[in-house]
Design a protein around this motif. Structure first.
Motif, PDB file in Angstrom:
ATOM      1  N   ARG A  65       0.833  -1.209   0.000  1.00  0.00           N
ATOM      2  CA  ARG A  65       0.000   0.000   0.000  1.00  0.00           C
ATOM      3  C   ARG A  65       0.864   1.254   0.000  1.00  0.00           C
ATOM      4  O   ARG A  65       0.452   2.302  -0.483  1.00  0.00           O
ATOM      5  CB  ARG A  65      -0.904   0.012   1.236  1.00  0.00           C
ATOM      6  N   LEU A  66       2.062   1.161   0.583  1.00  0.00           N
ATOM      7  CA  LEU A  66       3.021   2.260   0.556  1.00  0.00           C
ATOM      8  C   LEU A  66       4.253   1.759  -0.172  1.00  0.00           C
ATOM      9  O   LEU A  66       4.863   0.772   0.237  1.00  0.00           O
ATOM     10  CB  LEU A  66       3.380   2.693   1.981  1.00  0.00           C
ATOM     11  N   SER A  67       4.616   2.427  -1.275  1.00  0.00           N
ATOM     12  CA  SER A  67       5.727   1.925  -2.082  1.00  0.00           C
ATOM     13  C   SER A  67       6.817   2.978  -2.240  1.00  0.00           C
ATOM     14  O   SER A  67       6.548   4.168  -2.340  1.00  0.00           O
ATOM     15  CB  SER A  67       5.236   1.451  -3.443  1.00  0.00           C
ATOM     16  N   THR A  68       8.039   2.476  -2.262  1.00  0.00           N
ATOM     17  CA  THR A  68       9.230   3.307  -2.391  1.00  0.00           C
ATOM     18  C   THR A  68       9.662   3.361  -3.853  1.00  0.00           C
ATOM     19  O   THR A  68       9.190   2.570  -4.667  1.00  0.00           O
ATOM     20  CB  THR A  68      10.377   2.721  -1.545  1.00  0.00           C
ATOM     21  N   PRO A  69      10.576   4.267  -4.195  1.00  0.00           N
ATOM     22  CA  PRO A  69      11.101   4.296  -5.566  1.00  0.00           C
ATOM     23  C   PRO A  69      11.704   2.936  -5.943  1.00  0.00           C
ATOM     24  O   PRO A  69      12.327   2.270  -5.113  1.00  0.00           O
ATOM     25  CB  PRO A  69      12.175   5.389  -5.505  1.00  0.00           C
ATOM     26  N   ASP A  70      11.508   2.520  -7.188  1.00  0.00           N
ATOM     27  CA  ASP A  70      11.971   1.210  -7.655  1.00  0.00           C
ATOM     28  C   ASP A  70      13.479   1.013  -7.519  1.00  0.00           C
ATOM     29  O   ASP A  70      13.933  -0.114  -7.346  1.00  0.00           O
ATOM     30  CB  ASP A  70      11.583   0.996  -9.125  1.00  0.00           C
ATOM     31  N   ASP A  71      14.247   2.090  -7.619  1.00  0.00           N
ATOM     32  CA  ASP A  71      15.705   1.955  -7.566  1.00  0.00           C
ATOM     33  C   ASP A  71      16.263   1.985  -6.144  1.00  0.00           C
ATOM     34  O   ASP A  71      17.461   1.923  -5.946  1.00  0.00           O
ATOM     35  CB  ASP A  71      16.380   3.025  -8.429  1.00  0.00           C
ATOM     36  N   TRP A  72      15.386   2.044  -5.136  1.00  0.00           N
ATOM     37  CA  TRP A  72      15.851   2.033  -3.745  1.00  0.00           C
ATOM     38  C   TRP A  72      15.975   0.579  -3.302  1.00  0.00           C
ATOM     39  O   TRP A  72      15.130   0.042  -2.597  1.00  0.00           O
ATOM     40  CB  TRP A  72      14.895   2.821  -2.861  1.00  0.00           C
ATOM     41  N   LEU A  73      17.061  -0.068  -3.719  1.00  0.00           N
ATOM     42  CA  LEU A  73      17.235  -1.499  -3.502  1.00  0.00           C
ATOM     43  C   LEU A  73      17.498  -1.864  -2.046  1.00  0.00           C
ATOM     44  O   LEU A  73      17.453  -3.044  -1.696  1.00  0.00           O
ATOM     45  CB  LEU A  73      18.343  -2.030  -4.407  1.00  0.00           C
ATOM     46  N   PHE A  74      17.752  -0.885  -1.184  1.00  0.00           N
ATOM     47  CA  PHE A  74      17.919  -1.193   0.235  1.00  0.00           C
ATOM     48  C   PHE A  74      16.580  -1.522   0.880  1.00  0.00           C
ATOM     49  O   PHE A  74      16.516  -2.001   2.010  1.00  0.00           O
ATOM     50  CB  PHE A  74      18.634  -0.059   0.979  1.00  0.00           C
ATOM     51  N   VAL A  75      15.494  -1.279   0.152  1.00  0.00           N
ATOM     52  CA  VAL A  75      14.152  -1.656   0.589  1.00  0.00           C
ATOM     53  C   VAL A  75      13.711  -2.840  -0.268  1.00  0.00           C
ATOM     54  O   VAL A  75      13.729  -2.770  -1.489  1.00  0.00           O
ATOM     55  CB  VAL A  75      13.162  -0.474   0.428  1.00  0.00           C
ATOM     56  N   SER A  76      13.330  -3.927   0.370  1.00  0.00           N
ATOM     57  CA  SER A  76      12.922  -5.139  -0.344  1.00  0.00           C
ATOM     58  C   SER A  76      11.623  -4.924  -1.100  1.00  0.00           C
ATOM     59  O   SER A  76      10.908  -3.961  -0.860  1.00  0.00           O
ATOM     60  CB  SER A  76      12.718  -6.290   0.650  1.00  0.00           C
ATOM     61  N   ARG A  77      11.321  -5.882  -1.966  1.00  0.00           N
ATOM     62  CA  ARG A  77      10.048  -5.818  -2.712  1.00  0.00           C
ATOM     63  C   ARG A  77       8.888  -5.696  -1.732  1.00  0.00           C
ATOM     64  O   ARG A  77       7.957  -4.942  -1.944  1.00  0.00           O
ATOM     65  CB  ARG A  77       9.899  -7.059  -3.581  1.00  0.00           C
ATOM     66  N   VAL A  78       8.909  -6.469  -0.658  1.00  0.00           N
ATOM     67  CA  VAL A  78       7.985  -6.315   0.463  1.00  0.00           C
ATOM     68  C   VAL A  78       8.861  -6.282   1.707  1.00  0.00           C
ATOM     69  O   VAL A  78       9.453  -7.282   2.087  1.00  0.00           O
ATOM     70  CB  VAL A  78       6.956  -7.462   0.541  1.00  0.00           C
ATOM     71  N   HIS A  79       8.979  -5.121   2.322  1.00  0.00           N
ATOM     72  CA  HIS A  79       9.970  -4.895   3.375  1.00  0.00           C
ATOM     73  C   HIS A  79       9.367  -4.971   4.779  1.00  0.00           C
ATOM     74  O   HIS A  79       9.869  -5.697   5.626  1.00  0.00           O
ATOM     75  CB  HIS A  79      10.611  -3.518   3.153  1.00  0.00           C
ATOM     76  N   LEU A  80       8.314  -4.199   4.989  1.00  0.00           N
ATOM     77  CA  LEU A  80       7.657  -4.161   6.297  1.00  0.00           C
ATOM     78  C   LEU A  80       6.216  -4.622   6.153  1.00  0.00           C
ATOM     79  O   LEU A  80       5.563  -4.322   5.156  1.00  0.00           O
ATOM     80  CB  LEU A  80       7.643  -2.733   6.860  1.00  0.00           C
ATOM     81  N   GLU A  81       5.747  -5.328   7.167  1.00  0.00           N
ATOM     82  CA  GLU A  81       4.352  -5.754   7.175  1.00  0.00           C
ATOM     83  C   GLU A  81       3.733  -5.389   8.517  1.00  0.00           C
ATOM     84  O   GLU A  81       4.271  -5.727   9.570  1.00  0.00           O
ATOM     85  CB  GLU A  81       4.249  -7.253   6.945  1.00  0.00           C
ATOM     86  N   PHE A  82       2.625  -4.683   8.457  1.00  0.00           N
ATOM     87  CA  PHE A  82       1.832  -4.349   9.632  1.00  0.00           C
ATOM     88  C   PHE A  82       0.639  -5.294   9.604  1.00  0.00           C
ATOM     89  O   PHE A  82      -0.114  -5.313   8.631  1.00  0.00           O
ATOM     90  CB  PHE A  82       1.351  -2.899   9.571  1.00  0.00           C
ATOM     91  N   ARG A  83       0.446  -6.071  10.663  1.00  0.00           N
ATOM     92  CA  ARG A  83      -0.638  -7.067  10.689  1.00  0.00           C
ATOM     93  C   ARG A  83      -1.418  -6.928  11.981  1.00  0.00           C
ATOM     94  O   ARG A  83      -0.850  -6.813  13.059  1.00  0.00           O
ATOM     95  CB  ARG A  83      -0.075  -8.466  10.574  1.00  0.00           C
ATOM     96  N   CYS A  84      -2.739  -6.949  11.833  1.00  0.00           N
ATOM     97  CA  CYS A  84      -3.623  -6.846  12.990  1.00  0.00           C
ATOM     98  C   CYS A  84      -3.967  -8.240  13.498  1.00  0.00           C
ATOM     99  O   CYS A  84      -4.368  -9.107  12.725  1.00  0.00           O
ATOM    100  CB  CYS A  84      -4.899  -6.081  12.631  1.00  0.00           C
ATOM    101  N   GLY A  85      -3.804  -8.433  14.790  1.00  0.00           N
ATOM    102  CA  GLY A  85      -4.122  -9.709  15.416  1.00  0.00           C
ATOM    103  C   GLY A  85      -5.423  -9.642  16.184  1.00  0.00           C
ATOM    104  O   GLY A  85      -6.226  -8.711  16.021  1.00  0.00           O
ATOM    105  N   THR A  86      -5.615 -10.609  17.039  1.00  0.00           N
ATOM    106  CA  THR A  86      -6.832 -10.649  17.845  1.00  0.00           C
ATOM    107  C   THR A  86      -6.877  -9.456  18.790  1.00  0.00           C
ATOM    108  O   THR A  86      -5.843  -8.953  19.229  1.00  0.00           O
ATOM    109  CB  THR A  86      -6.906 -11.950  18.664  1.00  0.00           C
ATOM    110  N   GLY A  87      -8.064  -8.991  19.060  1.00  0.00           N
ATOM    111  CA  GLY A  87      -8.229  -7.873  19.976  1.00  0.00           C
ATOM    112  C   GLY A  87      -7.844  -6.528  19.396  1.00  0.00           C
ATOM    113  O   GLY A  87      -7.720  -5.549  20.125  1.00  0.00           O
TER     114      GLY A  87
END
Length: 130
Positions: A43-65
């Motif tokens: 949902r939030l994407s960095t410039p394509d040439d910023w290779l220090f950031v992975s294709r999918v780098h960070l994931e925010f996930r909602c759990g129970t509660g």
């Protein structure tokens, strides 16, 4: 509700907010927001040439509660080319490569993905409405 704002910053435009992106998701179990270069899944994407950031780098996930957690997903390399730090409540702590940390309920803070080779970063602010 988890609200994210992201800015990609280089030394030349430090402090600038140009290119800021925003995303949000309800605090429902299974909700996910991702940050990375792959625009098809992030949902939030960095410039394509910023290779220090992975294709999918960070994931925010909602759990129970309605609690949210942040995971720095492992990329294809054994060692990362960036560092990730989480700041909230006046405290800063590193996030380990492949690690997961909880986000404060009803709080706000920042996650910084810092390139190890150049003065540039991805700054993600978060606000979790309780």
């Amino acid at each position: 509700m988890l609200e994210l704002t992201m800015a990609a910053v280089t030394a030349a435009d430090a402090g600038a907010t140009a290119g800021m992106q925003m995303a949000e998701a309800p605090s429902e179990p299974g909700a996910v927001l991702r940050v990375g270069r792959d625009k098809s899944v992030c949902r939030l994407s960095t410039p394509d040439d910023w290779l220090f950031v992975s294709r999918v780098h960070l994931e925010f996930r909602c759990g129970t509660g309605g609690t949210w957690q942040l995971t720095w997903l492992r990329g294809s390399q054994p060692d990362p080319s960036s560092e990730v730090r989480l700041t909230f409540g006046g405290h800063t702590r590193p996030v380990s490569y492949g690690g997961t940390v909880p986000l404060p309920r009803g709080g706000s803070g920042d996650i910084v993905v810092q390139d190890r080779t150049e003065p540039r970063s991805v700054n993600v602010g978060f606000h979790h409405e309780a």
